[in-house]
Design a protein around this motif. Structure first.
Motif, PDB file in Angstrom:
ATOM      1  N   LEU A   1      85.571 -30.973  62.498  1.00  0.00           N
ATOM      2  CA  LEU A   1      84.238 -30.989  63.183  1.00  0.00           C
ATOM      3  C   LEU A   1      83.725 -29.732  62.963  1.00  0.00           C
ATOM      4  N   LYS A   2      84.337 -28.676  62.925  1.00  0.00           N
ATOM      5  CA  LYS A   2      83.968 -27.199  62.936  1.00  0.00           C
ATOM      6  C   LYS A   2      85.038 -26.305  62.457  1.00  0.00           C
ATOM      7  N   TYR A   3      84.602 -25.063  61.848  1.00  0.00           N
ATOM      8  CA  TYR A   3      85.384 -23.825  61.530  1.00  0.00           C
ATOM      9  C   TYR A   3      84.735 -22.959  62.936  1.00  0.00           C
ATOM     10  N   ILE A   4      85.570 -22.244  63.350  1.00  0.00           N
ATOM     11  CA  ILE A   4      84.971 -21.276  64.461  1.00  0.00           C
ATOM     12  C   ILE A   4      85.297 -19.871  63.620  1.00  0.00           C
ATOM     13  N   GLY A   5      84.268 -19.094  63.317  1.00  0.00           N
ATOM     14  CA  GLY A   5      84.844 -17.611  62.854  1.00  0.00           C
ATOM     15  C   GLY A   5      85.317 -17.123  64.021  1.00  0.00           C
ATOM     16  N   VAL A   6      86.496 -16.170  63.642  1.00  0.00           N
ATOM     17  CA  VAL A   6      87.160 -15.472  65.006  1.00  0.00           C
ATOM     18  C   VAL A   6      87.183 -14.079  64.493  1.00  0.00           C
TER      19      VAL A   6
ATOM     20  N   THR B   1      87.080 -13.093  61.114  1.00  0.00           N
ATOM     21  CA  THR B   1      86.542 -13.187  59.797  1.00  0.00           C
ATOM     22  C   THR B   1      85.098 -13.420  59.973  1.00  0.00           C
ATOM     23  N   PRO B   2      84.347 -12.800  59.248  1.00  0.00           N
ATOM     24  CA  PRO B   2      83.129 -13.182  59.183  1.00  0.00           C
ATOM     25  C   PRO B   2      82.692 -14.504  58.549  1.00  0.00           C
ATOM     26  N   GLU B   3      81.723 -15.293  59.192  1.00  0.00           N
ATOM     27  CA  GLU B   3      81.658 -16.768  58.722  1.00  0.00           C
ATOM     28  C   GLU B   3      80.034 -17.048  58.774  1.00  0.00           C
ATOM     29  N   PRO B   4      79.506 -16.916  57.519  1.00  0.00           N
ATOM     30  CA  PRO B   4      77.973 -17.045  57.455  1.00  0.00           C
ATOM     31  C   PRO B   4      77.371 -18.191  58.166  1.00  0.00           C
ATOM     32  N   TRP B   5      77.731 -19.323  57.992  1.00  0.00           N
ATOM     33  CA  TRP B   5      77.098 -20.615  58.414  1.00  0.00           C
ATOM     34  C   TRP B   5      76.657 -20.151  59.887  1.00  0.00           C
ATOM     35  N   GLN B   6      77.635 -19.731  60.750  1.00  0.00           N
ATOM     36  CA  GLN B   6      77.237 -19.416  62.170  1.00  0.00           C
ATOM     37  C   GLN B   6      76.760 -18.131  62.203  1.00  0.00           C
ATOM     38  N   GLY B   7      76.505 -17.378  61.167  1.00  0.00           N
ATOM     39  CA  GLY B   7      75.678 -16.099  61.285  1.00  0.00           C
ATOM     40  C   GLY B   7      76.861 -15.144  61.805  1.00  0.00           C
ATOM     41  N   TYR B   8      78.361 -15.760  61.821  1.00  0.00           N
ATOM     42  CA  TYR B   8      79.161 -14.738  62.362  1.00  0.00           C
ATOM     43  C   TYR B   8      79.701 -13.686  61.581  1.00  0.00           C
ATOM     44  N   GLY B   9      79.474 -12.277  62.112  1.00  0.00           N
ATOM     45  CA  GLY B   9      79.466 -11.148  61.259  1.00  0.00           C
ATOM     46  C   GLY B   9      78.340 -10.679  60.410  1.00  0.00           C
ATOM     47  N   PHE B  10      77.195 -11.450  60.746  1.00  0.00           N
ATOM     48  CA  PHE B  10      76.045 -11.350  59.906  1.00  0.00           C
ATOM     49  C   PHE B  10      74.947 -10.876  60.844  1.00  0.00           C
ATOM     50  N   ASP B  11      74.956 -11.165  62.042  1.00  0.00           N
ATOM     51  CA  ASP B  11      74.069 -10.989  63.101  1.00  0.00           C
ATOM     52  C   ASP B  11      74.415  -9.871  63.932  1.00  0.00           C
ATOM     53  N   ASP B  12      73.583  -8.845  64.663  1.00  0.00           N
ATOM     54  CA  ASP B  12      74.155  -7.973  65.349  1.00  0.00           C
ATOM     55  C   ASP B  12      75.002  -8.365  66.540  1.00  0.00           C
ATOM     56  N   GLU B  13      74.811  -9.245  66.847  1.00  0.00           N
ATOM     57  CA  GLU B  13      75.429  -9.682  68.564  1.00  0.00           C
ATOM     58  C   GLU B  13      77.060  -9.990  67.751  1.00  0.00           C
ATOM     59  N   SER B  14      77.019 -11.017  66.622  1.00  0.00           N
ATOM     60  CA  SER B  14      78.411 -11.083  66.414  1.00  0.00           C
ATOM     61  C   SER B  14      79.237 -10.017  65.718  1.00  0.00           C
ATOM     62  N   LYS B  15      78.523  -9.143  65.115  1.00  0.00           N
ATOM     63  CA  LYS B  15      78.851  -7.808  64.592  1.00  0.00           C
ATOM     64  C   LYS B  15      79.583  -7.154  65.670  1.00  0.00           C
TER      65      LYS B  15
ATOM     66  N   ASP C   1      80.181 -23.125  74.177  1.00  0.00           N
ATOM     67  CA  ASP C   1      79.697 -23.114  72.962  1.00  0.00           C
ATOM     68  C   ASP C   1      80.330 -22.964  71.820  1.00  0.00           C
ATOM     69  N   PHE C   2      81.643 -22.661  71.744  1.00  0.00           N
ATOM     70  CA  PHE C   2      82.442 -22.856  70.843  1.00  0.00           C
ATOM     71  C   PHE C   2      82.347 -21.475  69.897  1.00  0.00           C
ATOM     72  N   GLU C   3      82.166 -20.564  70.510  1.00  0.00           N
ATOM     73  CA  GLU C   3      81.834 -19.101  69.949  1.00  0.00           C
ATOM     74  C   GLU C   3      82.615 -17.971  70.431  1.00  0.00           C
ATOM     75  N   THR C   4      83.114 -17.313  69.415  1.00  0.00           N
ATOM     76  CA  THR C   4      83.998 -16.127  69.748  1.00  0.00           C
ATOM     77  C   THR C   4      83.389 -15.055  70.652  1.00  0.00           C
ATOM     78  N   LYS C   5      83.773 -14.785  71.575  1.00  0.00           N
ATOM     79  CA  LYS C   5      83.177 -13.705  72.497  1.00  0.00           C
ATOM     80  C   LYS C   5      83.885 -12.203  72.589  1.00  0.00           C
TER      81      LYS C   5
END
Ligand code: RUQ
Ligand code: CUA
Length: 715
Positions: A83-88, A90-104, A156-160
């Motif tokens: 159902l999902k890969y959650i970026g933890v 490692t950057p994960e582009p689909w979720q913008g993880y490691g690409f937007d300022d908030e997750s950076k 929300d299944f996001e790394t905080k």
């Protein structure tokens, strides 16, 4: 159309629909399909137990470690659909993880000595617990290679959050939670100095150390609190897996170790290798720690801080009665507390027995101060025979144990013999065995490490898949095998390839315990879980260019996305400017996510309904950089686009009129206003034109149009 289908379907069912087209028949009865695909009755039964018709939901959700990918994999049981890969880590582009300022900012918390570490070797996920039961609120996972723990919010299944262990250089045996998620256990693995200094290997016994961190979880904030966390200094014994006590053993933790030989390899220096030296003794040590009492000492101000973090020295731990050792079978791996908290199962990779220890007996020995000896660091050793409950021959290379909903029933993974052994830990006898495909590591039953396991299914996490799947090159996927454990005999149901690192452990929770959100509150920073300061409402979009005294300029965009429009559509900057973009998704409809990809700047945002996501970068080169939405969100998705225009320094517009296509009848409504000089500042503000009422009217019209388009799309 639906009505029509309803009338037709009953007519068709029960008939053998052999449609012939050009001589090739489509087999349509169960018998035909079985024959054609070479399936047995047993296969069909297995299929019926796992098959989930379109739109169907799974009973359980599994959270698997993504191994070296540094991510978490979410899949359903029994369907085994990912159902999902959650970026933890490692950057994960689909979720913008490691690409937007908030997750950076989240990933930046995981820097080690200032260095970005953009992968993780994730091993053990753990779901938060209330009173020993999974509560479905948070997920924790460790990184073995770079000792870190991450917190994922299951809302929300996001790394905080990512925390870095202040003392260790590796950490394998976390994350395991205490019954009310008071703490997350995180033991070291490979011994190393607790400081960052160089210490020669010759000083291994004296200066290298193991350890066990209890990370304090702040339930109100939903974050780990490094300030209130504490670490046990431990001997350099390669601490391994852990588990927290519950029920009668509440307040205590159990941690295995291997290489209590304290052996240091160095084959190139003429010494026997690590694997030989680390397995020469017949037993290693289980570490028994009293976290409850340790926490009280910390609270009372009796524990010193080292490197800004509470560290309980071995001396203090012994003096306060916080730490004991118990011999356990050679090269142990898993340590698993029974659901009732009375017994602890330990299995050794080089032994064929599961050893069951009695917590009650451990307490009796501690109370009576009955120790067989002390280790070189003065830690009291409780005799194995004094605390053993039973010992069961489960097969060669037992690793991990999970529990059933049926009383006294346990399942142990048998690595060398490649099987699962079902056994009775009260009576100490084997009940059933099933061969799995190959080298099982962990195994997992539904909520099987909680106070009240659900039984039903077991997943066998096999190392290497060899020949199970279509070949895809020398690197193969891993294999998760689903086993039905509802009956007396275990039955294999399904093989699932997992192509994302080696998923060491997985936990599964009843799906109805999870209550994930479908949208964010509007203008939400999902990583801090607060309203974003950059939240932008419809009609309030603007771009602000601001230059400081030294001539450095910043272009800040407060934008929005809604089907099928990114506001603004044109962003202007000059070479050397810093560009800050903030986009708020104005949608309230479920699943109406918009992406934002910008050419050449390594920007890719995922802006789910309500979310505000930001990207900051410097434009180093003049040019024309298109941007667009990366989710096929509507029939006019391809038109969801715009331009970042980076002009050379001091560029003067020729003032020529636009020469592009046709003029739009209502174009003037949407045109940007003339730039305004903001009062008392040197900022230039470009607001996007039409009065709020008109804009929101337009947005509504567009959204309605596209809703109607997507509603008529066949599903
Ligand atoms: S483990 S090697 Cu959980 Cu068996 Cu990591
Ligand atoms: Cu929004 Cu495509």
């Amino acid at each position: 159309m639906k009505q029509l289908m309803k009338r037709f379907v009953p007519l068709l069912t029960g008939l053998s629909i052999a449609l012939t087209a050009g001589g090739s028949a489509t087999a349509s009865t169960l018998d035909d399909v079985m024959k054609k695909r070479g399936l047995t009755q047993k296969d069909l039964l297995a299929a019926a137990k796992t098959y989930t018709p379109t739109g169907g939901r799974d009973e359980f959700l599994a959270f698997a470690s993504g191994g070296q990918s540094g991510q978490v994999i979410v899949y359903g049981i029994p369907s085994m659909r990912i159902l999902k890969y959650i970026g933890v880590f490692t950057p994960e582009p689909w979720q913008g993880y490691g690409f937007d300022d908030e997750s950076k900012a989240v990933l930046a918390q995981g820097r080690i000595n200032g260095k970005d570490i953009t992968y993780g070797d994730t091993h053990h996920p753990a779901i938060s617990e209330t009173d020993g039961d999974y509560d479905g609120r948070y997920l924790f996972i460790n990184d073995k290679a770079n000792p870190r723990i991450a917190v994922i919010d299951l809302h929300d299944f996001e790394t905080k959050q990512i925390v870095v262990n202040p003392f260790f250089k590796s950490a394998h045996g976390g994350a395991f939670v205490t019954p009310n998620t008071e703490y997350v256990m995180d033991p070291a693995q490979y011994a190393a100095p607790l400081t960052d200094e160089f210490v020669p290997l010759e000083e291994f016994n004296d200066k290298y150390r193991g350890g066990l961190t209890y990370w304090k979880f702040d339930d109100k904030k939903g974050r780990l609190d490094p300030e209130q966390s504490f670490t046990f200094e431990l001997p350099p014994y390669s601490q391994d897996l852990s588990d927290a006590g519950k029920g009668p053993s509440y307040g205590w933790g159990f941690t295995n170790s291997f290489c209590s030989e304290r052996y240091v390899g160095g084959i190139e220096r003429g010494r026997p290798p690590f694997e030989a030296g680390c397995s020469s003794k017949d037993t290693d040590f289980m570490h028994v720690t009293n976290w409850k009492k340790a926490a009280e000492l910390v609270k009372a101000g009796k524990v010193k801080k080292v490197k800004g973090s509470y560290l309980i020295s071995m001396k203090q731990a012994v003096k306060e009665g916080l730490l004991y050792l118990i011999p356990e079978p050679k090269s142990p791996h898993g340590v698993d507390v029974t659901p009732d908290g009375k017994l602890i199962t330990v299995s050794g990779k080089l032994d064929s027995h599961a050893w069951v220890y009695s917590f009650d007996k451990i307490m009796k020995a501690i109370k009576a101060k009955k120790f067989e000896s002390h280790d070189p660091y003065g830690l009291p050793i409780i005799a194995m025979k004094d605390v053993l409950h039973t010992q069961v021959n489960v097969g060669l290379g037992p690793l991990h144990t999970q529990y059933d909903s049926k009383p006294c029933v346990a399942y142990t993974s048998i690595y060398v013999d490649s099987m699962v052994t079902k056994w009775d830990y009260c009576k100490g006898k084997v009940l059933d065995q099933i061969n799995i495909h190959y080298n099982i590591g962990h195994l997992m039953t539904m909520e099987g490490d909680s106070k009240s396991p659900d039984g039903k299914y077991l997943v066998s996490l096999n190392k290497l898949s060899i020949d199970r799947f279509n070949p895809v090159g020398p690197l193969h996927p891993q294999n998760h095998q689903l086993i039905d454990i509802s009956g007396e005999k275990m039955e294999l149901l399904y093989d699932m390839p997992l192509p994302l690192g080696e998923p060491h452990y997985v936990v599964a929770i009843a799906a109805d315990k999870l209550k994930p959100a479908v949208r964010y509150k509007s203008g939400w920073d999902s990583r801090t879980d607060k309203r974003s300061p950059y939240k932008t409402r419809a009609g309030r979009e603007k771009t602000v260019r601001n230059c400081d005294a030294s001539g450095k300029c910043t272009v800040e965009v407060f934008g929005t996305t809604i089907r099928s429009h990114i506001t603004p559509e044109i962003i202007e900057a000059e070479v050397g400017d810093t560009v800050k973009m903030h986009f708020t998704n104005l949608e309230r409809a479920q699943d109406e996510v918009h992406g934002f990809a910008l050419n050449g700047q390594n920007v890719q945002l995922s802006i789910e309904p309500g979310k505000t996501a930001s990207a900051t970068f410097t434009v180093e080169k003049e040019g024309v950089y298109p941007y667009y939405c990366t989710e096929f969100c509507s029939a006019l998705h391809l038109e969801m686009q715009g331009y970042l225009l980076v002009k050379p320094k001091g560029y003067k517009s020729t003032g020529a009129a636009m020469q592009a296509g046709e003029s739009l009848f209502c174009g003037s409504l949407f045109w940007a206003s003339k730039p305004k000089q903001a009062a008392n500042t040197n900022a230039t503000v470009y607001a996007y034109g039409a009065p709020t009422v008109l804009r929101s009217l337009r947005n509504h019209l567009f959204a309605a149009l596209h809703n109607s388009l997507s509603d008529s799309t066949p599903t």
